[in-house]
Design a protein around this motif. Structure first.
Motif, PDB file in Angstrom:
ATOM      1  N   GLY A 100     -51.409  14.554  19.754  1.00 25.98           N
ATOM      2  CA  GLY A 100     -51.972  14.346  18.422  1.00 25.98           C
ATOM      3  C   GLY A 100     -51.857  12.901  17.985  1.00 25.98           C
ATOM      4  N   GLY A 101     -52.736  12.487  17.097  1.00 23.46           N
ATOM      5  CA  GLY A 101     -52.746  11.107  16.636  1.00 23.46           C
ATOM      6  C   GLY A 101     -51.574  10.791  15.729  1.00 23.46           C
ATOM      7  N   ASP A 102     -50.957   9.630  15.952  1.00 23.73           N
ATOM      8  CA  ASP A 102     -49.870   9.158  15.087  1.00 23.73           C
ATOM      9  C   ASP A 102     -50.444   8.591  13.790  1.00 23.73           C
ATOM     10  OD1 ASP A 102     -48.109   9.793  17.141  1.00 23.73           O
ATOM     11  OD2 ASP A 102     -48.230   7.793  18.032  1.00 23.73           O
ATOM     12  N   VAL A 103     -49.594   8.493  12.780  1.00 24.44           N
ATOM     13  CA  VAL A 103     -49.989   7.932  11.486  1.00 24.44           C
ATOM     14  C   VAL A 103     -49.130   6.699  11.219  1.00 24.44           C
ATOM     15  CG1 VAL A 103     -50.246   8.342   9.018  1.00 24.44           C
ATOM     16  CG2 VAL A 103     -50.649  10.204  10.630  1.00 24.44           C
ATOM     17  N   TYR A 104     -49.806   5.583  10.929  1.00 22.19           N
ATOM     18  CA  TYR A 104     -49.139   4.317  10.650  1.00 22.19           C
ATOM     19  C   TYR A 104     -49.463   3.894   9.216  1.00 22.19           C
ATOM     20  CZ  TYR A 104     -48.605   3.879  15.736  1.00 22.19           C
ATOM     21  OH  TYR A 104     -48.291   4.080  17.044  1.00 22.19           O
ATOM     22  N   ILE A 105     -48.635   3.000   8.685  1.00 22.53           N
ATOM     23  CA  ILE A 105     -48.895   2.408   7.386  1.00 22.53           C
ATOM     24  C   ILE A 105     -48.841   0.893   7.546  1.00 22.53           C
ATOM     25  CG2 ILE A 105     -46.481   2.434   6.602  1.00 22.53           C
ATOM     26  CD1 ILE A 105     -47.623   3.230   3.811  1.00 22.53           C
ATOM     27  N   GLN A 106     -49.816   0.201   6.944  1.00 19.31           N
ATOM     28  CA  GLN A 106     -49.962  -1.236   7.158  1.00 19.31           C
ATOM     29  C   GLN A 106     -50.303  -1.917   5.836  1.00 19.31           C
ATOM     30  OE1 GLN A 106     -53.610  -3.043   9.041  1.00 19.31           O
ATOM     31  NE2 GLN A 106     -52.185  -3.347  10.748  1.00 19.31           N
ATOM     32  N   PRO A 107     -49.584  -2.973   5.481  1.00 22.22           N
ATOM     33  CA  PRO A 107     -49.938  -3.719   4.260  1.00 22.22           C
ATOM     34  C   PRO A 107     -51.091  -4.671   4.522  1.00 22.22           C
ATOM     35  CG  PRO A 107     -47.993  -4.690   5.269  1.00 22.22           C
ATOM     36  CD  PRO A 107     -48.356  -3.494   6.112  1.00 22.22           C
TER      37      PRO A 107
END
Length: 559
Positions: A100-107
């Motif tokens: 499954g696809g990972d979830v990232y957070i980016q500013p």
């Protein structure tokens, strides 16, 4: 009443006559408006627009958000056998499921609000395995883009706003079931059987052994998930991550695209039936399903990154002052009623070597009148379709349309925020939204209305509310701007001018007596944002504060 009559006239006579009556109707129905009446009408329209923004519940700007995130689920394995001419009974050929696809957070610096972030985020699932040894594709990673200055916190397990994680959600599905029904449902969620072989598989010793191995592996996954929950996520996204290739990197090494911070891992894909091939089980007729991705609940809190924050009561003239300092490009609301500014606005001031300055483009602007095409582009940008696109004001600066010919030697940002009132630390008025945005400013500037009866009382309220919200926050204050000091220039009645000067002297005495921070007395600068008076003194003073704060920050990081 006069404004209401103007609006009724414009509605009554807005229809266009046709035919021969057109000229006569236009001459008899048109009502010429004086300059004063036009200003009243424009003021009414601005007030209606601000009232509309209030009714939206702050949808144009969002600085606090609870987000439920699910990473992509893993794909199921396949139970299949190879078939070709003259080989009716081939080996097992089922492919594995994709991850499954990972979830990232980016500013990113190109966003100014959390309104573009969805409250429910779902990662891309992995593909299912297929026959002829075809593995399922992995789910593409999902990147959540948030503004610079966003603080990310994972909610605690006892927080009522927190959603259940993947294991708690599965356990909830088994509640109320008998032991056999629970076991049957667990097997449905874990296994894929070759058609018409489910009943036969559960009786075989090879399947029972594989089920026991799966149970042990799943217990290990649960323990790792529990350990990760004991160390909740906390990220302070106040800078852009460096993605440049290292100078000592080997030649020919591809440049990796930095996706941000991993916050939720995708589920593991299931195994195809070739995985269970052994010396005693030459024809496995079962495969495993993929696991769900991680589920977490995050609290996103936006704290604007501005060099100087303007702190003042409603109608103190902060928006007018910001427009004057930024050359009119910071388009915050201006009107004669309280809480005109509902959302933070950050403008850029560019200073030349000789001390002159000109307002730059708006770095962070929440709401602005736009055309149809601009509104469409803004919606696309906030939806994440092309969130890294440069703003219109940035393009103006790149093209040289900045309205000035100065050589810039220094640049800093100023934040205009909603007015602060008494008990704002208890979230009265727009309290917490205001105070959150001021927390990260390098310096604060009190803006008081010198034309009011007691501007020193305003400073006392502002300082107390800052301290109640966060102890020590009032120490960030560096100056007091006495706005609306028009009479100090001598234009007006002599008694009024003398009264204004005495009021300024009393304000300076109050500051020297009560506003001493670490042995330093705050500067008091009278100004008029409306008439752009004494602005250079404000800019030079702010520049000195910011240079000192930046130098202290750099030396602190080096040590």
């Amino acid at each position: 009443m006069r404004i209401r009559m103007l609006v009724s006239h414009s509605r009554r006579y807005s229809s266009r006559p046709t035919g021969a009556q057109s000229a006569e109707a236009s001459s008899s129905y048109e009502i010429p408006l004086s300059l004063e009446e036009q200003e009243l009408r424009d003021a009414l329209f601005r007030k209606r627009k601000t009232d509309w923004k209030r009714r939206q519940g702050g949808q144009s700007f969002l600085d606090n958000l609870i987000v439920n995130i699910r990473a992509g689920a893993g794909g199921d394995g396949c139970a299949a056998f190879h078939r070709e001419k003259f080989k009716p009974y081939g080996p097992p050929s089922g492919g594995n499921g994709g991850r499954g696809g990972d979830v990232y957070i980016q500013p990113t610096p190109h966003l100014t609000t959390l309104s573009s972030v969805s409250r429910r985020i779902r990662g891309e699932p992995g593909g299912n395995g297929q026959g002829t040894w075809q593995n399922g594709r992995n789910g593409a990673p999902l990147v959540i883009k948030v503004p610079l200055g966003t603080v990310v916190r994972e909610l605690a397990r006892d927080d009522p706003r927190r959603a259940k994680d993947e294991w708690e959600a599965e356990q909830e599905a088994y509640e109320g079931l008998e032991k056999e029904e629970r076991r049957k449902k667990w097997r449905e969620r874990r296994w894929v059987h070759y058609p018409q072989y489910e009943d036969d598989n559960v009786e075989r010793s090879a399947f029972k052994e594989a089920e026991w191995e799966l149970y042990k592996a799943e217990r290990e996954i649960r323990m790792q998930r529990r350990q990760r929950a004991a160390d909740p996520i906390f990220l302070d996204l106040d800078k852009i991550e460096d993605t440049e290739k290292h100078i000592d990197a080997p030649l020919g090494q591809p440049r990796t695209n930095h996706l941000g911070h991993l916050i939720a891992s995708g589920g593991v894909g299931g195994y195809g039936n070739p995985h269970f091939l052994s010396a005693t089980n030459r024809s496995p007729k079962f495969a495993t399903r993929g696991y769900d991705g991680e589920r977490i609940t995050l609290s996103l809190e936006l704290k604007l990154l501005a060099d100087v924050g303007l702190v003042g009561m409603p109608n103190a003239g902060k928006s007018t002052l910001l427009r004057a300092l930024t050359g009119g490009r910071a388009k915050s609301e201006i009107a004669s009623y309280a809480f005109t500014t509902l959302n933070p606005v950050v403008g850029v001031v560019r200073v030349s070597e000789d001390g002159s300055f000109v307002g730059g483009g708006v770095e962070e602007m929440v709401h602005e009148e736009t055309s149809v095409e601009e509104e469409r582009d803004r919606e696309l940008m906030e939806s994440g379709a092309y969130a890294d696109v440069r703003t219109r004001n940035q393009l103006r600066l790149d093209n040289g349309d900045d309205g000035a010919s100065i050589v810039e030697t220094f640049r800093f940002t100023i934040a205009d925020n909603p007015g602060l009132i008494s008990q704002a630390s208890e979230n009265v008025g727009l309290g917490h939204s205001f105070l959150r945005s001021m927390e990260r400013s390098l310096a604060l500037a009190y803006v008081v209305d010198l034309s009011g009866p007691a501007p020193w009382d305003e400073i006392n309220v502002l300082r107390e509310e800052l301290e109640k919200y966060k102890p020590g926050m009032s120490k960030q204050a560096r100056m007091v701007i006495a706005n609306k000091a028009d009479l100090l220039g001598g234009d007006g009645n002599a008694d009024e001018v003398q009264a204004a000067r005495k009021k300024l002297e009393r304000l300076e005495e109050y500051v020297r007596t009560n506003l001493v921070v670490d042995g330093r007395v705050l500067d008091v600068i009278p100004t008029s944002g409306k008439y752009s008076q004494n602005l250079r003194a404000i800019v030079q003073t702010m520049r000195r504060y910011i240079e000192e704060a930046r130098a202290t920050s750099i030396s602190g990081n080096d040590s």
